[in-house]
Design a protein around this motif. Structure first.
Motif, PDB file in Angstrom:
ATOM      1  N   GLU A 249       0.862  -1.200   0.215  1.00 38.54           N
ATOM      2  CA  GLU A 249       0.035  -0.095   0.042  1.00 38.54           C
ATOM      3  C   GLU A 249       0.733   1.363  -0.086  1.00 38.54           C
ATOM      4  O   GLU A 249       0.150   2.443  -0.338  1.00 38.54           O
ATOM      5  CB  GLU A 249      -0.756  -0.049   1.288  1.00 38.54           C
ATOM      6  N   GLU A 250       2.251   1.190   0.576  1.00 38.87           N
ATOM      7  CA  GLU A 250       2.846   2.342   0.278  1.00 38.87           C
ATOM      8  C   GLU A 250       3.226   2.754  -1.078  1.00 38.87           C
ATOM      9  O   GLU A 250       3.656   3.853  -1.517  1.00 38.87           O
ATOM     10  CB  GLU A 250       4.290   1.968   0.986  1.00 38.87           C
ATOM     11  N   VAL A 251       3.237   1.788  -2.005  1.00 39.93           N
ATOM     12  CA  VAL A 251       3.623   1.971  -3.597  1.00 39.93           C
ATOM     13  C   VAL A 251       2.321   2.063  -4.145  1.00 39.93           C
ATOM     14  O   VAL A 251       2.401   2.993  -5.344  1.00 39.93           O
ATOM     15  CB  VAL A 251       4.549   0.735  -3.901  1.00 39.93           C
ATOM     16  N   LEU A 252       1.283   1.187  -4.164  1.00 41.91           N
ATOM     17  CA  LEU A 252       0.369   1.212  -4.977  1.00 41.91           C
ATOM     18  C   LEU A 252      -1.079   1.282  -4.306  1.00 41.91           C
ATOM     19  O   LEU A 252      -1.261   0.728  -3.283  1.00 41.91           O
ATOM     20  CB  LEU A 252       0.293   0.068  -5.784  1.00 41.91           C
ATOM     21  N   ASP A 253      -1.961   2.128  -4.545  1.00 46.41           N
ATOM     22  CA  ASP A 253      -3.400   2.286  -3.762  1.00 46.41           C
ATOM     23  C   ASP A 253      -3.900   0.963  -4.021  1.00 46.41           C
ATOM     24  O   ASP A 253      -4.286   0.220  -4.982  1.00 46.41           O
ATOM     25  CB  ASP A 253      -4.071   3.384  -4.675  1.00 46.41           C
ATOM     26  N   PRO A 254      -4.446   0.462  -2.579  1.00 49.11           N
ATOM     27  CA  PRO A 254      -5.186  -0.573  -2.537  1.00 49.11           C
ATOM     28  C   PRO A 254      -6.186  -0.821  -3.511  1.00 49.11           C
ATOM     29  O   PRO A 254      -6.461  -1.913  -3.862  1.00 49.11           O
ATOM     30  CB  PRO A 254      -5.463  -0.925  -1.044  1.00 49.11           C
ATOM     31  N   ALA A 255      -7.196   0.280  -3.714  1.00 54.44           N
ATOM     32  CA  ALA A 255      -8.113   0.073  -4.674  1.00 54.44           C
ATOM     33  C   ALA A 255      -7.629  -0.342  -6.354  1.00 54.44           C
ATOM     34  O   ALA A 255      -8.291  -0.967  -6.949  1.00 54.44           O
ATOM     35  CB  ALA A 255      -8.661   1.402  -4.759  1.00 54.44           C
ATOM     36  N   ILE A 256      -6.548   0.471  -6.463  1.00 54.91           N
ATOM     37  CA  ILE A 256      -5.999   0.119  -7.822  1.00 54.91           C
ATOM     38  C   ILE A 256      -5.394  -1.129  -8.029  1.00 54.91           C
ATOM     39  O   ILE A 256      -5.520  -1.933  -8.935  1.00 54.91           O
ATOM     40  CB  ILE A 256      -4.870   1.229  -8.192  1.00 54.91           C
ATOM     41  N   ALA A 257      -4.813  -1.664  -6.745  1.00 57.89           N
ATOM     42  CA  ALA A 257      -4.272  -3.101  -6.707  1.00 57.89           C
ATOM     43  C   ALA A 257      -5.433  -4.105  -7.054  1.00 57.89           C
ATOM     44  O   ALA A 257      -4.998  -5.113  -7.460  1.00 57.89           O
ATOM     45  CB  ALA A 257      -3.306  -3.252  -5.430  1.00 57.89           C
TER      46      ALA A 257
END
Length: 320
Positions: A249-257
């Protein structure tokens, strides 16, 4: 502050930076010991070992943490009562915290000697020790400029540029991937370190090794500023330093992931820079070449083979 609160703040990076982490751990053990009401020494030792274990598991890479914990824990090895142990812990913790602050000051003085008037310095992450070198050189009247990296994904570079801005130092702020573009304009690279191995390899914020490689190619000197308690004694025995990998989640928004089921995010917080890419390590004991790291571990930190056996006994006892 309660010990578990300190552990949580170290784990979540509310307390960040190897020096700050070490001081927080030493203070947490001191305060935890002071609040104990054990009547028996065996119960007190057991409680302190458990407290040490809680702190040790928070950040696996920064060896300043286990060095600080070990320094405090071995201070009461000869104590026969909880009260004697508390006094020894308080003295050791306060001594460590004070010497840590002084170490940064000395590093600043020594490091500034390697900065020339007119230098353009590239730095990475938010290192107290590296900044001390730069700020001291500025206070000495040297005209310097700094190129500071963004430091993804946590953006620690923002802390660095605020400090430099407040000191009145001209600074350029760049994304991490732009280092190769700017390295030829730099006279010097100065970074901090989270751990230094017995062979002089440097473990620091992710991206440091790429900067070191670019500096090596450009023939730009690379200085690492590090307190002696960041040297990793157990690497003498071949133990590797664990590289912490943090949440996606530090790198990629969880919604996008969530919409990318075939994508795995990797987020190592540190990397390893070979000793051959480091020109000098500046410590509070002086400036040394990387090959002298073993001398710091043996003569300054005082880690002989017998100390390793004691340390491993402490570690194993926390698992009981």
């Amino acid at each position: 502050m309660l010990l578990n609160d300190t552990a949580d703040q170290i784990r979540s990076m509310e307390i960040r930076g190897a020096g700050r982490i070490a001081r927080a751990a030493a203070g947490a053990l001191r305060d935890y010991a002071a609040g104990r009401e054990d009547q028996e020494m065996s119960a007190f030792r057991r409680a302190m070992r458990e407290a040490a274990a809680v702190l040790l598991e928070t950040r696996p890479t920064a060896v300043s943490l286990p060095n600080a914990v070990q320094y405090v824990m071995r201070s009461f090895a000869e104590a026969s009562t909880p009260e004697e142990a508390k006094a020894a812990i308080r003295s050791a913790a306060d001594s460590f915290i004070l010497s840590s602050h002084h170490a940064v000051e000395w590093i600043g003085e020594i490091g500034a000697r390697h900065i020339s008037d007119g230098d353009r310095i590239l730095t990475h992450c938010n290192s107290e020790a590296a900044l001390a070198c730069i700020l001291t050189a500025h206070r000495q009247g040297k005209e310097i400029e700094v190129v500071a990296t963004e430091v993804r994904p946590r953006n620690q570079g923002l802390l660095t540029i605020r400090t430099l801005n407040d000191a009145g130092i001209r600074t350029e702020y760049i994304v991490d991937s732009a280092v190769r573009t700017f390295i030829n304009d730099a006279d010097l690279v100065i970074t901090g370190s989270d751990a230094i191995t017995v062979n002089g390899a440097v473990v620091n914020k992710i991206g440091t090794s790429q900067i070191a490689l670019a500096a090596h190619e450009a023939r730009t000197n690379m200085i690492v500023a590090a307190e002696t308690y960041k040297f990793a004694p157990r690497t003498i025995l071949g133990e590797r330093i664990a590289i912490e990998e943090r949440g996606a989640e530090e790198v990629l928004d969880p919604a996008i992931a969530a919409g990318l089921p075939n994508v795995t995010v990797r987020n190592p917080a540190f990397d390893v820079t070979p000793a051959s890419y480091v020109d000098l390590i500046v410590t509070e004991m002086g400036a040394i070449p990387p090959v002298m790291a073993c001398i710091i571990i043996r003569d300054h930190l005082g880690w002989g083979i017998e100390e390793f056996h004691k340390a491993f006994e402490i570690d194993s006892s926390t698992q009981e």
